[in-house]
Design a protein around this motif. Structure first.
Motif, PDB file in Angstrom:
ATOM      1  N   PHE A 107      20.479  41.407 -21.430  1.00  0.00           N
ATOM      2  CA  PHE A 107      20.713  40.506 -20.300  1.00  0.00           C
ATOM      3  C   PHE A 107      20.719  39.051 -20.752  1.00  0.00           C
ATOM      4  O   PHE A 107      21.583  38.261 -20.343  1.00  0.00           O
ATOM      5  N   VAL A 108      19.760  38.683 -21.600  1.00  0.00           N
ATOM      6  CA  VAL A 108      19.699  37.301 -22.085  1.00  0.00           C
ATOM      7  C   VAL A 108      20.930  36.971 -22.915  1.00  0.00           C
ATOM      8  O   VAL A 108      21.546  35.909 -22.740  1.00  0.00           O
ATOM      9  N   LEU A 109      21.314  37.855 -23.826  1.00  0.00           N
ATOM     10  CA  LEU A 109      22.493  37.594 -24.652  1.00  0.00           C
ATOM     11  C   LEU A 109      23.749  37.495 -23.793  1.00  0.00           C
ATOM     12  O   LEU A 109      24.606  36.631 -24.024  1.00  0.00           O
ATOM     13  N   GLY A 110      23.874  38.370 -22.803  1.00  0.00           N
ATOM     14  CA  GLY A 110      25.039  38.313 -21.920  1.00  0.00           C
ATOM     15  C   GLY A 110      25.080  37.028 -21.118  1.00  0.00           C
ATOM     16  O   GLY A 110      26.157  36.438 -20.917  1.00  0.00           O
ATOM     17  N   THR A 111      23.924  36.561 -20.664  1.00  0.00           N
ATOM     18  CA  THR A 111      23.858  35.303 -19.902  1.00  0.00           C
ATOM     19  C   THR A 111      24.211  34.112 -20.784  1.00  0.00           C
ATOM     20  O   THR A 111      24.957  33.213 -20.373  1.00  0.00           O
ATOM     21  N   LEU A 112      23.698  34.090 -22.005  1.00  0.00           N
ATOM     22  CA  LEU A 112      24.022  33.012 -22.939  1.00  0.00           C
ATOM     23  C   LEU A 112      25.504  33.023 -23.287  1.00  0.00           C
ATOM     24  O   LEU A 112      26.141  31.966 -23.392  1.00  0.00           O
ATOM     25  N   SER A 113      26.056  34.218 -23.468  1.00  0.00           N
ATOM     26  CA  SER A 113      27.484  34.330 -23.787  1.00  0.00           C
ATOM     27  C   SER A 113      28.335  33.789 -22.643  1.00  0.00           C
ATOM     28  O   SER A 113      29.316  33.071 -22.863  1.00  0.00           O
ATOM     29  N   LYS A 114      27.954  34.118 -21.421  1.00  0.00           N
ATOM     30  CA  LYS A 114      28.689  33.632 -20.250  1.00  0.00           C
ATOM     31  C   LYS A 114      28.657  32.113 -20.182  1.00  0.00           C
ATOM     32  O   LYS A 114      29.676  31.461 -19.912  1.00  0.00           O
ATOM     33  N   CYS A 115      27.490  31.533 -20.453  1.00  0.00           N
ATOM     34  CA  CYS A 115      27.353  30.074 -20.385  1.00  0.00           C
ATOM     35  C   CYS A 115      28.206  29.397 -21.451  1.00  0.00           C
ATOM     36  O   CYS A 115      28.908  28.416 -21.170  1.00  0.00           O
ATOM     37  N   LEU A 116      28.173  29.915 -22.678  1.00  0.00           N
ATOM     38  CA  LEU A 116      28.943  29.305 -23.756  1.00  0.00           C
ATOM     39  C   LEU A 116      30.439  29.474 -23.540  1.00  0.00           C
ATOM     40  O   LEU A 116      31.229  28.570 -23.828  1.00  0.00           O
ATOM     41  N   THR A 117      30.844  30.622 -23.005  1.00  0.00           N
ATOM     42  CA  THR A 117      32.260  30.861 -22.733  1.00  0.00           C
ATOM     43  C   THR A 117      32.787  29.929 -21.651  1.00  0.00           C
ATOM     44  O   THR A 117      33.889  29.385 -21.756  1.00  0.00           O
ATOM     45  N   ASN A 118      31.993  29.736 -20.605  1.00  0.00           N
ATOM     46  CA  ASN A 118      32.445  28.956 -19.445  1.00  0.00           C
ATOM     47  C   ASN A 118      32.263  27.452 -19.610  1.00  0.00           C
ATOM     48  O   ASN A 118      32.948  26.666 -18.949  1.00  0.00           O
ATOM     49  N   HIS A 119      31.332  27.026 -20.491  1.00  0.00           N
ATOM     50  CA  HIS A 119      31.026  25.592 -20.602  1.00  0.00           C
ATOM     51  C   HIS A 119      30.965  25.132 -22.064  1.00  0.00           C
ATOM     52  O   HIS A 119      29.976  24.512 -22.476  1.00  0.00           O
ATOM     53  N   PRO A 120      31.983  25.402 -22.857  1.00  0.00           N
ATOM     54  CA  PRO A 120      31.903  25.058 -24.285  1.00  0.00           C
ATOM     55  C   PRO A 120      31.782  23.561 -24.558  1.00  0.00           C
ATOM     56  O   PRO A 120      31.211  23.158 -25.572  1.00  0.00           O
ATOM     57  N   LYS A 121      32.309  22.736 -23.663  1.00  0.00           N
ATOM     58  CA  LYS A 121      32.285  21.295 -23.888  1.00  0.00           C
ATOM     59  C   LYS A 121      31.057  20.624 -23.279  1.00  0.00           C
ATOM     60  O   LYS A 121      30.866  19.421 -23.454  1.00  0.00           O
ATOM     61  N   GLU A 122      30.255  21.395 -22.576  1.00  0.00           N
ATOM     62  CA  GLU A 122      29.092  20.819 -21.898  1.00  0.00           C
ATOM     63  C   GLU A 122      27.789  21.184 -22.586  1.00  0.00           C
ATOM     64  O   GLU A 122      26.715  20.809 -22.098  1.00  0.00           O
ATOM     65  N   VAL A 123      27.858  21.917 -23.676  1.00  0.00           N
ATOM     66  CA  VAL A 123      26.642  22.377 -24.348  1.00  0.00           C
ATOM     67  C   VAL A 123      26.698  21.999 -25.824  1.00  0.00           C
ATOM     68  O   VAL A 123      27.754  21.678 -26.372  1.00  0.00           O
ATOM     69  N   THR A 124      25.543  22.041 -26.452  1.00  0.00           N
ATOM     70  CA  THR A 124      25.430  21.799 -27.888  1.00  0.00           C
ATOM     71  C   THR A 124      24.864  23.043 -28.546  1.00  0.00           C
ATOM     72  O   THR A 124      23.835  23.578 -28.107  1.00  0.00           O
ATOM     73  N   VAL A 125      25.535  23.514 -29.586  1.00  0.00           N
ATOM     74  CA  VAL A 125      25.125  24.734 -30.274  1.00  0.00           C
ATOM     75  C   VAL A 125      24.435  24.361 -31.578  1.00  0.00           C
ATOM     76  O   VAL A 125      24.987  23.614 -32.394  1.00  0.00           O
ATOM     77  N   SER A 126      23.253  24.886 -31.791  1.00  0.00           N
ATOM     78  CA  SER A 126      22.470  24.564 -32.978  1.00  0.00           C
ATOM     79  C   SER A 126      22.672  25.607 -34.069  1.00  0.00           C
ATOM     80  O   SER A 126      23.010  26.759 -33.801  1.00  0.00           O
ATOM     81  N   ASP A 127      22.459  25.191 -35.320  1.00  0.00           N
ATOM     82  CA  ASP A 127      22.498  26.127 -36.441  1.00  0.00           C
ATOM     83  C   ASP A 127      21.462  27.228 -36.264  1.00  0.00           C
ATOM     84  O   ASP A 127      21.712  28.397 -36.565  1.00  0.00           O
ATOM     85  N   SER A 128      20.287  26.852 -35.811  1.00  0.00           N
ATOM     86  CA  SER A 128      19.204  27.816 -35.634  1.00  0.00           C
ATOM     87  C   SER A 128      19.623  28.940 -34.696  1.00  0.00           C
ATOM     88  O   SER A 128      19.368  30.123 -34.963  1.00  0.00           O
ATOM     89  N   PHE A 129      20.270  28.587 -33.603  1.00  0.00           N
ATOM     90  CA  PHE A 129      20.705  29.605 -32.659  1.00  0.00           C
ATOM     91  C   PHE A 129      21.777  30.487 -33.271  1.00  0.00           C
ATOM     92  O   PHE A 129      21.740  31.723 -33.140  1.00  0.00           O
ATOM     93  N   ALA A 130      22.753  29.882 -33.935  1.00  0.00           N
ATOM     94  CA  ALA A 130      23.836  30.653 -34.541  1.00  0.00           C
ATOM     95  C   ALA A 130      23.298  31.663 -35.544  1.00  0.00           C
ATOM     96  O   ALA A 130      23.690  32.842 -35.535  1.00  0.00           O
TER      97      ALA A 130
END
Length: 464
Positions: free
Chosen positions: A230-253
C-alpha cells in the motif's frame, strides 16, 4: 447579531449556531465573527455532545484562511481546548473527530507559531487517539494536520518526532494500517508519505516498522504484508502524478532498489499472473510497485542542473545489468511465442524453462526502466551492447497480451539505445539474415524474428 453567551440553551441555541455556521462560510462572514470565536472556545469544554459538533464546525470555518481568527484561536489556547474537549468523552464519534482535526488543520496553516501550538496539543497522546479511529473521513484531516505540522520552519524536528521508534512511528503505522483497510486514497496521505519517505529519507525506517503482522495478512513468504504494498503504491501514485512538485533523494531511490532486489527472491516466477497491480499478493505487489517507482525515478528531472540525479546513483549499483538479466530470463512475448509455435513445434522445449510474468505488465515495467535509463546516456547504451542486450531489447518491440504498451516502451528503448551511438547502430545493421519468423509489429520497423539454432530462442534481425 446576538453573541453566543447571550443565548442559554434549547432549540433557539442550536438555531443560532446553525445561522452562524452559514455566515462563517464566507470570508466576510468569518471576518466579523472574531468575538464568537472566543465565546465558542470558552463554551466548548462544557458542551454536550449534541452541541460539540456544531461548535467544532463553527471553529473550523472561522479559522479557515482568516489570519486574525487564526491568531486569536492560538492565543486563546484553541488547539489544547479543542483536543481536551473532544477527548473528554469516553468515545469519540468520527464526525466529531473530523471537525476537530479540520479546525486544527486550518489553524496550522497560519504559520510556524500555529503549527507548533497544534503539534504541542496533539503529540503524542491525542494523535494516538485520533489515529485509532478507523474512518475514512477522519484520515484525510488527520493526514492534513500531520503533513502541515511537519512542513516549513520547525517541521523537520516534528517529523523526527513522528518517526521516533517509540512515540511517533506507531502512530504513523496505525494511520497507514487504517488507510489500507478503508482504501483511503486522498492526496494528503500521498503528500505525508512522500514527505516522510522521500524528502526526509525515512523510507527504510518506515518500511521496517510496517513489518508487524498483527493486523494485516502477510505474504506466503512472510517477508511483506499489504501495508508494504500500500505504501509503495501510494508513493508511486504521488510520483507519477506530481513529478515536478516533488524532490527525489538518492536515499529513497537506493532504498526502493534494495526492496525490489529482495522482492525478486520472494516471488514465484513459475506462476503466470492473471491481473495487473494490485494483485492482492503482497510480494508481487511490492515487486511491481517498486519497479514502477524505479521507472519514474529514472525519468525524474531535478529543477537544479547542479544536483546529481538519483538515476545516476542507481546506475552505479548495476541497475541495468540486473534488469537485463531479469528480462533475459523471461519467456518471449506472446506475439513471438505464437509465431514460433507455427512450424516451430520442435523448439518449444527450449522455452519451457523461461520464467513467466507474475503480474500483467511486469515485462513492460522492466523495459520502461531500461528505456528511461538509456535516454541521453552513452555509457548505458554501451553497457547494453557490452552485455549483449541489443537483441533482447529488439525482441520487446512487439505486442504482448500480458504487457499492455510493451511495444511502445520497446520502441522507445531501441530509439534511446541507438540514438547518437554509432557502435550500436553498426551492430544492428550487421545482424545476420536467416530464415525468419515475421510479425507485423516487427516488420513495420524493418526487423524480423529468427530462431537461434544453438539456443532455440528467438532473435531479431534486419529485413533485406
Amino acid at each position: 447579531m446576538a453573541r453566543l453567551d447571550e443565548i442559554e440553551h434549547g432549540d433557539e441555541y442550536e438555531e443560532k449556531l446553525a445561522t452562524l455556521l452559514v455566515v462563517s462560510r464566507t470570508q466576510e462572514g468569518r471576518a466579523g465573527l472574531s468575538d464568537e470565536l472566543r465565546d465558542t472556545l470558552q463554551l466548548l469544554p462544557v458542551s454536550p455532545s449534541r452541541l460539540l459538533l456544531l461548535r467544532l464546525r463553527l471553529l473550523r470555518n472561522l479559522v479557515a484562511g482568516d489570519e486574525l481568527n487564526q491568531i486569536t484561536f492560538v492565543h486563546c489556547s484553541g488547539p489544547s481546548v479543542v483536543v481536551s474537549s473532544v477527548l473528554s468523552f469516553p468515545s469519540v464519534a468520527p464526525d466529531v473527530a473530523r471537525a476537530a482535526l479540520q479546525a486544527l488543520g486550518n489553524a496550522a496553516l497560519g504559520g510556524e507559531y500555529h503549527r507548533a501550538a497544534v503539534w504541542d496539543a496533539l503529540f503524542p497522546e491525542a494523535l494516538r487517539e485520533f489515529a485509532g479511529i478507523k474512518d475514512a473521513g477522519v484520515l484525510d484531516p488527520l493526514c492534513m494536520v500531520l503533513d502541515t505540522c511537519c512542513s516549513g520552519e520547525g517541521g523537520r524536528g516534528r517529523l523526527e518526532e513522528l518517526c521516533h521508534d517509540d512515540l511517533g512511528l506507531p502512530i504513523l503505522v496505525q494511520v497507514i494500517t487504517n488507510a489500507f483497510k478503508v482504501e483511503h486514497k486522498e492526496e494528503w496521505l500521498e503528500w505525508l508519505l512522500f514527505k516522510v519517505c522521500v524528502e526526509e529519507q525515512k523510507f527504510e525506517t518506515l518500511f521496517r516498522a510496517l513489518c508487524s503482522n498483527d493486523d494485516v495478512e502477510c505474504s506466503d513468504s512472510g517477508e511483506y504484508n499489504a501495508k508494504h504494498a500500500f505504501v509503495l503504491g501510494t508513493l508511486s501514485k504521488c510520483l507519477t502524478n506530481h513529478p515536478k512538485e516533488v524532490t527525489v533523494s538518492d536515499s529513497f531511490a537506493l532504498g526502493v532498489f534494495n526492496v525490489h532486489k529482495h522482492a525478486v527472491d520472494t516471488v514465484d516466477f513459475t506462476r503466470r499472473g492473471s491481473c495487473s497491480l494490485p494483485t492482492g499478493f503482497p510480494e508481487i505487489d511490492v515487486l511491481g510497485y517498486s519497479l514502477q517507482l524505479l521507472r519514474d525515478i529514472c525519468a525524474w528531472e531535478s529543477p537544479s542542473s547542479e544536483t546529481q540525479l538519483p538515476v545516476d546513483s542507481l546506475l552505479q549499483t548495476g541497475l541495468v545489468k540486473r534488469l537485463l538479466k531479469y528480462l533475459g530470463e523471461l519467456e518471449p512475448p506472446s506475439t513471438i511465442r505464437k509465431s514460433m509455435a507455427r512450424g516451430q513445434g520442435d523448439q518449444q522445449p527450449a522455452l519451457a524453462n523461461g520464467k513467466v510474468c507474475p503480474y500483467i505488465g511486469y515485462r513492460r515495467d522492466l523495459v520502461a526502466i531500461i528505456a528511461n535509463c538509456l535516454h541521453g546516456r552513452k555509457q548505458v547504451q554501451d553497457e547494453v551492447r557490452q552485455l549483449d542486450g541489443i537483441m533482447l531489447l529488439l525482441q520487446q518491440c512487439v505486442i504482448d497480451e500480458e504487457n499492455p504498451y510493451l511495444r511502445e516502451w520497446g520502441l522507445l528503448a531501441v530509439k534511446n539505445l541507438l540514438e547518437g551511438n554509432e557502435e550500436n547502430q553498426k551492430e544492428v545493421s550487421e545482424l545476420e539474415l536467416n530464415e525468419p519468423v515475421i510479425t507485423p509489429e516487427i516488420a513495420n520497423i524493418g526487423l524480423k524474428v529468427e530462431i537461434d539454432e544453438k539456443t532455440g530462442r528467438p532473435k531479431l534481425v534486419n529485413t533485406p
